[in-house]
Enzyme design. Structure first.
Site, PDB file in Angstrom:
ATOM      1  N   ASP A  41     -17.570  -2.356 -31.502  1.00 50.65           N
ATOM      2  CA  ASP A  41     -16.110  -2.503 -31.560  1.00 50.65           C
ATOM      3  C   ASP A  41     -15.438  -1.735 -30.425  1.00 50.65           C
ATOM      4  OD1 ASP A  41     -15.965  -4.119 -33.834  1.00 50.65           O
ATOM      5  OD2 ASP A  41     -15.962  -2.405 -35.193  1.00 50.65           O
ATOM      6  N   GLY A  53      -6.841 -10.328 -31.954  1.00 51.35           N
ATOM      7  CA  GLY A  53      -8.031  -9.964 -32.703  1.00 51.35           C
ATOM      8  C   GLY A  53      -9.235 -10.822 -32.376  1.00 51.35           C
ATOM      9  N   LYS A 108     -19.810   0.046 -42.851  1.00 52.12           N
ATOM     10  CA  LYS A 108     -19.942   0.656 -41.526  1.00 52.12           C
ATOM     11  C   LYS A 108     -20.333   2.132 -41.569  1.00 52.12           C
ATOM     12  CE  LYS A 108     -16.879  -2.561 -39.092  1.00 52.12           C
ATOM     13  NZ  LYS A 108     -15.744  -2.689 -38.157  1.00 52.12           N
ATOM     14  N   ASN A 119     -21.336  -0.922 -36.685  1.00 58.53           N
ATOM     15  CA  ASN A 119     -21.089  -2.332 -36.990  1.00 58.53           C
ATOM     16  C   ASN A 119     -22.242  -3.223 -36.541  1.00 58.53           C
ATOM     17  OD1 ASN A 119     -20.686  -2.439 -34.164  1.00 58.53           O
ATOM     18  ND2 ASN A 119     -19.178  -4.081 -34.381  1.00 58.53           N
TER      19      ASN A 119
END
Length: 277
Positions: A107, A240, A70, A91
């Protein structure tokens, strides 16, 4: 060769075998009728990344990146978005029609979208468990929705200093506290757990009687001990997989140019894949 450049995408990282990204993106392609698109996974470390990128042809639409790439990818793309620059983490790489590579971070808006789906659009304060790369993304997400103080519970003075630097950079009012006092975090209106599997298990025994909202960024194993106890105590839990799906939705939209991406189809595919593991 009409639209040849918009037919191929992949996730890169090391290790990569566990990644759910192929499942989510392929489900989106199927739902959108993109029958000529492929989405793969490649084991690529930092040393191999420049060579991998150099070999990509015009059929590539984009890449998803996981650890440890990343930050390594930043000097290798033509530009990065303001969101990616805010946390020094990319990402997502999208290849434009004129051949440029643009690095983004889905994200951060993915966290915001996952919380919004669970009715959390603004909070007065919040707590973060952990201080790694995911914690900085969580702090960037909180910069968009938290109107007051964020307390980060960390294990070392060095990590505490890092989080305070991120807070200053992201213009977030942040205070750091020792991990030994992490039980105090559980009383916050929003708790974001960003630590590796098992790290928060001991906290499951001290969940308050009426907890508010927990966002645990892990998706495997799921539920975590903390998330399970939190839910049993009547608190709201964002997991998640919620984050993974929402950030993947944004990737699909950017890479294919098709919006909205099929969130529910992608979520079902992710749940099915996890259940079969």
């Amino acid at each position: 060769m009409e639209n040849v450049r918009y037919k191929r995408a992949a996730v890169l990282g090391s290790p990569i075998a566990h990644s759910l990204s192929p499942v989510l993106h392929r489900a989106a392609y199927a739902e959108l009728g993109l029958t000529d698109w492929v989405y793969e996974r490649f084991e690529v470390d930092e040393a191999g990344l420049p060579g991998f990128l150099a070999r990509l042809g015009p059929e590539w639409a984009g890449l998803s990146l996981t650890m440890p790439l990343k930050r390594a990818v930043i000097p290798l793309v033509d530009e990065i978005t303001e969101t990616a620059a805010s946390v020094d983490a990319v990402n997502t790489v999208v290849f434009t029609e004129d051949g440029r590579s643009v690095g983004d971070n889905t994200d951060i808006p993915g966290m915001v979208a996952a919380l919004r789906e669970h009715g959390i659009e603004q909070v007065g304060s919040a707590a973060i468990l952990g201080a790694g790369a995911t914690a900085s993304s969580a702090l960037a997400a909180l910069a968009r929705i938290c109107t007051g103080e964020v307390v980060a519970y960390v294990r070392s003075a060095a990590r505490a200093a890092e989080m305070r630097q991120w807070g200053e950079r992201l213009d977030v009012e942040i205070r750091t506290a020792d991990w030994a006092d992490a039980a105090e975090a559980l009383h916050a209106p929003l708790v974001i757990a960003t630590t590796p599997a098992g790290t928060t298990d001991a906290l499951a025994t001290v969940v308050p009687e009426r907890p508010a909202t927990l966002f645990d960024v892990l998706y495997e194993p799921w539920p975590t001990a903390l998330a399970a106890r939190w839910s049993m105590s009547g608190g709201a839990v964002v997991g998640g997989l919620d984050l993974l799906v929402h950030q993947a939705v944004l990737q699909v939209e950017q890479m294919t140019g098709r919006a909205p991406a099929p969130l529910e189809a992608m979520r079902r595919a992710g749940e099915k894949a996890l259940a079969e593991r």
